[in-house]
Design a protein around this motif. Structure first.
Motif, mmCIF file in Angstrom:
data_model
loop_
_atom_site.group_PDB
_atom_site.id
_atom_site.type_symbol
_atom_site.label_atom_id
_atom_site.label_comp_id
_atom_site.label_asym_id
_atom_site.label_seq_id
_atom_site.Cartn_x
_atom_site.Cartn_y
_atom_site.Cartn_z
ATOM 1 N N ASP A 591 0.816 -1.208 0.000
ATOM 2 C CA ASP A 591 0.000 0.000 0.000
ATOM 3 C C ASP A 591 0.853 1.264 0.000
ATOM 4 O O ASP A 591 0.394 2.326 0.411
ATOM 5 C CB ASP A 591 -0.946 0.011 1.199
ATOM 6 C CG ASP A 591 -0.202 -0.021 2.529
ATOM 7 O OD1 ASP A 591 1.030 -0.252 2.536
ATOM 8 O OD2 ASP A 591 -0.862 0.179 3.560
ATOM 9 N N ASP A 613 -4.490 4.926 -0.081
ATOM 10 C CA ASP A 613 -5.735 4.500 0.552
ATOM 11 C C ASP A 613 -5.961 3.013 0.293
ATOM 12 O O ASP A 613 -5.457 2.456 -0.703
ATOM 13 C CB ASP A 613 -6.908 5.294 -0.013
ATOM 14 C CG ASP A 613 -7.043 6.673 0.609
ATOM 15 O OD1 ASP A 613 -6.140 7.068 1.374
ATOM 16 O OD2 ASP A 613 -8.038 7.353 0.327
ATOM 17 N N GLU A 636 -4.840 10.882 -6.246
ATOM 18 C CA GLU A 636 -4.876 9.468 -5.889
ATOM 19 C C GLU A 636 -6.215 8.921 -6.370
ATOM 20 O O GLU A 636 -7.266 9.504 -6.103
ATOM 21 C CB GLU A 636 -4.724 9.290 -4.376
ATOM 22 C CG GLU A 636 -4.565 7.843 -3.957
ATOM 23 C CD GLU A 636 -4.278 7.686 -2.464
ATOM 24 O OE1 GLU A 636 -4.510 6.576 -1.937
ATOM 25 O OE2 GLU A 636 -3.839 8.664 -1.835
ATOM 26 N N LEU A 647 -12.732 6.060 -5.535
ATOM 27 C CA LEU A 647 -11.634 6.922 -5.094
ATOM 28 C C LEU A 647 -11.103 7.752 -6.250
ATOM 29 O O LEU A 647 -10.435 7.242 -7.160
ATOM 30 C CB LEU A 647 -10.500 6.072 -4.501
ATOM 31 C CG LEU A 647 -9.242 6.830 -4.067
ATOM 32 C CD1 LEU A 647 -9.557 7.834 -2.965
ATOM 33 C CD2 LEU A 647 -8.155 5.862 -3.609
ATOM 34 N N LYS A 649 -9.443 11.405 -5.748
ATOM 35 C CA LYS A 649 -9.249 12.479 -4.775
ATOM 36 C C LYS A 649 -7.930 13.213 -4.972
ATOM 37 O O LYS A 649 -6.995 12.716 -5.611
ATOM 38 C CB LYS A 649 -9.300 11.916 -3.351
ATOM 39 C CG LYS A 649 -10.662 11.430 -2.919
ATOM 40 C CD LYS A 649 -10.661 10.974 -1.455
ATOM 41 C CE LYS A 649 -12.061 10.556 -1.009
ATOM 42 N NZ LYS A 649 -12.085 10.121 0.416
ATOM 43 N N TYR A 651 -4.937 14.802 -2.576
ATOM 44 C CA TYR A 651 -4.337 14.838 -1.246
ATOM 45 C C TYR A 651 -3.181 15.826 -1.269
ATOM 46 O O TYR A 651 -2.533 16.023 -2.311
ATOM 47 C CB TYR A 651 -3.824 13.459 -0.832
ATOM 48 C CG TYR A 651 -4.908 12.506 -0.404
ATOM 49 C CD1 TYR A 651 -5.403 12.527 0.897
ATOM 50 C CD2 TYR A 651 -5.439 11.580 -1.294
ATOM 51 C CE1 TYR A 651 -6.396 11.641 1.302
ATOM 52 C CE2 TYR A 651 -6.433 10.697 -0.908
ATOM 53 C CZ TYR A 651 -6.909 10.737 0.391
ATOM 54 O OH TYR A 651 -7.897 9.869 0.784
ATOM 55 N N GLU A 674 -6.470 14.953 3.047
ATOM 56 C CA GLU A 674 -7.425 15.022 1.945
ATOM 57 C C GLU A 674 -7.764 16.475 1.633
ATOM 58 O O GLU A 674 -8.056 17.265 2.526
ATOM 59 C CB GLU A 674 -8.700 14.252 2.277
ATOM 60 C CG GLU A 674 -9.687 14.228 1.114
ATOM 61 C CD GLU A 674 -10.919 13.380 1.376
ATOM 62 O OE1 GLU A 674 -11.985 13.702 0.806
ATOM 63 O OE2 GLU A 674 -10.816 12.399 2.148
#
Length: 728
Positions: A591, A613, A636, A647, A649, A651, A674
Motif C-alpha cells: 500500500d 488508501d 490518488e 476513489l 481524490k 491529497y 485530503e
C-alpha cells in the motif's frame, strides 16, 4: 455513371465550434445514462456482454425498447421521468434481435437465427410490452437487419440482409442466397400471412446485381421505403403499399484531402483518398423529398461522413472531411481506425418545434453530431458525448428528448458496459459538452489531440496551461498549450517532443512541469519491456536536452505502473524534480509508493514514501504530483469507472515533510491530508464516471484545474472532462 464529388476542405465557417452565445438557445445536454446491466438480474453478474443496439420509443415517448443481441433479448425502459430512466426487465426473443420498432403497445422485433451464412434464417417477434412477453412470431425469408414502420403504423418494412461471410473469399460478393425486402401489413395482431417478400436482384447499375445486400430502411409520410444496399453502394425507393420499385440510384464516390490514413500512433491530416464509394449504412428521410445517409462503408468504401440526397438521387450536400475535422478538434478521432476514420453508421432526422434537426452517429468516435437542416448546407449545432459505440439513434421530439443506445461492452477488459443515454433539449447559454477543444494550427487544420495526461500552469499568465499526450500517440509525443480562460477551454498550440531532430518515438508522457531554466520537465512512464521510466528536460522548442534514468538497481524493481506526474520545488542548488510512482513496485509495501526526487545540481536521486488508501475491487495509485506554495498536491485514484468508482481524490503533503533520503536507505513516510473529492464533478455530466483523472494544476491566480485522459478513444467513450475547481 457513379456520381463523384471531389471535396477539398470546406470554408472555415463550416467547421463550426460549440461556443458561448449572447443569449440562451436550444441545446441538448445529457441528463441520464442507464447501464444495460441494470436491467439484468444481479446487475448482469456473470454475463459476458450486455448491450443496447437499436432502440425504439412508444408514441407518447414514455417507454423504450432496445435490442440486446448477445443476450438474445430486448430490454424495456420506463422513461416517464427522463432524468431517471427505470429498468423494467427484459423479454427473451429466441435469437439475436437486430432491430425493433414499437407500434401501439407492441414491439416488433427482427430476430436473426442464422447458424450458417449459406442458410440465413430469422423471424419477426411481436412483444406485448405491458405483459412483457412474446405474443406471436412469424418466420422470415432469411436474416433480417433493420425494421421501420410507416407513419401511421399501417405496415412494417424489413431489410433482409442475408449477410455475407467476411471470411469466405475475403468477403467478396456474390454470396448467395440474395437478400430482399419484406413488408408486413399490421392489424390488431401480427398476421404471418400478411408478410410479403420483394425481390431486389437484377437491378441495372448495381455493383453485384445478383447479391443486393440490403442494409437499412426508413419510410416517409407517403409510405415510400428508402433502402440502402451498402456493399452495392446504392439506394432504392419502393412504394410500401404496392411493393413497386419507384427508383434507385448509385450513391456515388467521394475524394477527400487532409485526412489521416495511416495507423501509426499520430493523427496526421496530410493523407487523401480518391473516388471512394460511399457505401451507405443508415438512412433517414428528411421530410418526403430528401434523404440523409451514413456513409460507413463495410466492404470497399466509407467516406467518413454523410450525404444528403434529393429524391432523384442528386447530391444536395456531402460532409466531406468537415465532420471528421470537427471530431479531431474535440479529441474524439479514433486513430486506430484510420482505414475508415470516424466511420459514420447511424442517422436520424426529426422536427423539433419549427426546426428540422439531423443526428449523425459516429460509432468509432463515440459521438452524435447535431445539425440544423438549412436546405442544402446543414449547420452544425453541437456534438454530444455518446457513451461507447453509439449505434441506435432515437429522436423523441414530442418530449424534446433524444436517446442513444450503445452496442459496446468492454466490462471484461475493465471497461464499461452497454448504455442507454438520454439527452434533453432546452434553452441554455451553451451546451455542457465539450469542455475542451482545439483551435486550428499554423497549417489551417485542427490541432489533433487526445489522451491528455499531466497538467502544468504558466508561471506568469493566468489560465495558460500545458498538457502532454501519452502513449496513445507515442509516435509523436507533444506538449499542448491550453487557454483555460475560454469556455470550452482551447488548445491553442502544439509542440512536438524531439530527439536528434526527429519526433521522440515510444515515450509515454505522463507529467509536465515548467523548467525554471527554460523549457519543460517531462515524466515518461516505463513498461518493464523496451520503454524505461525517464525524466526528460526539453527546451522551449521541444528538443530533449537531458534524459535521466533511475539507478539500475531501483529501475530493476519497476513494474508497468511507473512515473506519473512531475513537479519542481526549491531554487538553485536546492532545486528538486519530483516524480510520482503510480503503484507499488517490487520490494515496496503493498500500500505504499515512492515519490522520487532528482537533484539536478548533484545528479542524485532520493525519495520519500507515500501511503495509498485501501484498495477495493481494483487497484489504487497516483496520477499526478503538483507543488503549490508550501505543499505538494497529488491525485490518488482507483482504476474503476461508472458506479464502481470510489476513489478520485486530491491529497496534499506539507512541503516541509518532503525530505528525501538517498535511494537504498530507509525512506521517510510522509503524512497526507485530503484536499478534494472529484467524484461529484465526475458524476455531474450524467454519463458514467470516467476512471482516469490524470492532470491537475493551479495557475498563477490560484485557480485549480483538472483533466481526464480519454485513452485515445480506444475502448473508451473518447470523452474528456476538463474540470474547473476554483480556488481550493
Amino acid at each position: 455513371m457513379p456520381r463523384k464529388t471531389s471535396l477539398a476542405p470546406l470554408a472555415a465557417s463550416l467547421l463550426l465550434a460549440t461556443s458561448l452565445s449572447a443569449g440562451a438557445e436550444p441545446f441538448f445536454d445529457r441528463i441520464a445514462t442507464m447501464m444495460v446491466r441494470d436491467n439484468l438480474p444481479e446487475g448482469g453478474k456473470g454475463v459476458k456482454e450486455a448491450v443496447a443496439e437499436i432502440i425504439s420509443a412508444s408514441e407518447d415517448g414514455m417507454t423504450l425498447v432496445y435490442t440486446d443481441a448477445p443476450g438474445k433479448q430486448v430490454g424495456i425502459i420506463d422513461l416517464t421521468d427522463p432524468a431517471n430512466p427505470k429498468p423494467m426487465g427484459t423479454v427473451a426473443v429466441g435469437g439475436e434481435p437486430t432491430s425493433v420498432k414499437i407500434v401501439g403497445g407492441t414491439a416488433y422485433v427482427a430476430v436473426d437465427q442464422t447458424e450458417d451464412f449459406t442458410k440465413p434464417a430469422g423471424k419477426l417477434v411481436a412483444v406485448d410490452i405491458a405483459a412483457k412477453k412474446a405474443a406471436k412470431e412469424c418466420e422470415l425469408p432469411g436474416q433480417p437487419n433493420s425494421v421501420a414502420a410507416s407513419a401511421k403504423g399501417e405496415f412494417l418494412a424489413i431489410a433482409m440482409e442475408n449477410q455475407r461471410d467476411e471470411e469466405t473469399n475475403d468477403g467478396a460478393l456474390p454470396q448467395l442466397p440474395a437478400g430482399s425486402l419484406v413488408t408486413v401489413k399490421l392489424g390488431d395482431s401480427l398476421d404471418c400471412a400478411a408478410i410479403k417478400e420483394i425481390g431486389l436482384t437484377g437491378l441495372n447499375g448495381i455493383v453485384v446485381p445478383e447479391d443486393p445486400e440490403p442494409e437499412f430502411v426508413d419510410i416517409n409520410d407517403r409510405g415510400e421505403i428508402a433502402l440502402t444496399l451498402q456493399e452495392n453502394n446504392a439506394v432504392l425507393i419502393i412504394d410500401g403499399n404496392t411493393g413497386k420499385l419507384l427508383s434507385h440510384f448509385d450513391a456515388g464516390t467521394v475524394s477527400l484531402d487532409h485526412i489521416d490514413t495511416k495507423k501509426d500512433g499520430v493523427i496526421d491530416l496530410s493523407g487523401s483518398v480518391k473516388d471512394v464509394p460511399r457505401e451507405p449504412d443508415g438512412i433517414a428521410w428528411i421530410g418526403n423529398d430528401r434523404l440523409i445517409t451514413a456513409n460507413e462503408g463495410d466492404w470497399k468504401g466509407g467516406t467518413r461522413g454523410f450525404t444528403i440526397f434529393n429524391h432523384d438521387g442528386t447530391v444536395a450536400f456531402d460532409a466531406g472531411n468537415t465532420l471528421e475535422h470537427e471530431l479531431v478538434a474535440l479529441g474524439h478521432y479514433p486513430e486506430k481506425r484510420n482505414k475508415k476514420g470516424i466511420e459514420i453508421e447511424g442517422v436520424a432526422a426529426a422536427k423539433y418545434g419549427e426546426e428540422e434537426l439531423l443526428f449523425i452517429g459516429s460509432e468509432r468516435a463515440s459521438v452524435i453530431a447535431v445539425y440544423r437542416d438549412n436546405g442544402n448546407t446543414p449547420e452544425l449545432l453541437q456534438v454530444l458525448p455518446g457513451g461507447i459505440g453509439p449505434e441506435g439513434l432515437l429522436a423523441i421530439p414530442q418530449r424534446n428528448l433524444f436517446v442513444a443506445a450503445t452496442e459496446t461492452d468492454v466490462t471484461e477488459e475493465g471497461g464499461i458496459g452497454g448504455q442507454v443515454v438520454i439527452y434533453e433539449r432546452a434553452d441554455r447559454q451553451a451546451p455542457a459538452y465539450p469542455t475542451i477543444r482545439s483551435e486550428k494550427g499554423a497549417n489551417g487544420l485542427p490541432i489533433a489531440w487526445g489522451a491528455l495526461s499531466g497538467l502544468a500552469a504558466d508561471a506568469t499568465k493566468p489560465g495558460q496551461l500545458y498538457a502532454v499526450t501519452d502513449s496513445a500517440y507515442g509516435t509523436a509525443p507533444r506538449i499542448l498549450t491550453i487557454d483555460a480562460t475560454q469556455k470550452p477551454a482551447r488548445i491553442t498550440a502544439e509542440l512536438t517532443v524531439t530527439r536528434d531532430g526527429k519526433p521522440a518515438a515510444d515515450l509515454d508522457l505522463e507529467g509536465v512541469a515548467i523548467a525554471k531554466e527554460g523549457g519543460f520537465w517531462l515524466a515518461s512512464e516505463g513498461n518493464t519491456k523496451e520503454r524505461k521510466n525517464l525524466l526528460l528536460h526539453v527546451d522551449a522548442k521541444g528538443a530533449i536536452v537531458q534524459e535521466m534514468e533511475l539507478p539500475a538497481d531501483i529501475a530493476a524493481t519497476a513494474t508497468s505502473s511507473g512515473f506519473e506526474g512531475v513537479t519542481v520545488t526549491g531554487e538553485g542548488d536546492d532545486q528538486l524534480i519530483w516524480l510520482a510512482q503510480q503503484r507499488p513496485w517490487k520490494g515496496d509495501a503493498e500500500d505504499e509508493v515512492k515519490l522520487f526526487a532528482y537533484k539536478p545540481a548533484s545528479k542524485e536521486w532520493g525519495a520519500v514514501r507515500y501511503k495509498l488508501d485501501p484498495k477495493g475491487a481494483g487497484w489504487v495509485g497516483l496520477s499526478e504530483i503538483t507543488a503549490v506554495g508550501d505543499r505538494v498536491i497529488l491525485i490518488e485514484r482507483d482504476n474503476l469507472l461508472g458506479a464502481a468508482a470510489k476513489l478520485k481524490k486530491l491529497y496534499s503533503v506539507a512541503l516541509a515533510d518532503m525530505k528525501p533520503a538517498p535511494l537504498g536507505q530507509d525512506l521517510p513516510l510522509v503524512k497526507k491530508t485530503e484536499l478534494h473529492d472529484f467524484l461529484p464533478e465526475l458524476q455531474a455530466p450524467k454519463g458514467y464516471v470516467l476512471d482516469k483523472i490524470e492532470g491537475f494544476t493551479i495557475d498563477v491566480d490560484g485557480e485549480a484545474f483538472a483533466v481526464t485522459d480519454n485513452d485515445g478513444v480506444d475502448d473508451s467513450s473518447g470523452e474528456t472532462q476538463f474540470l474547473r475547481l476554483g480556488k481550493l
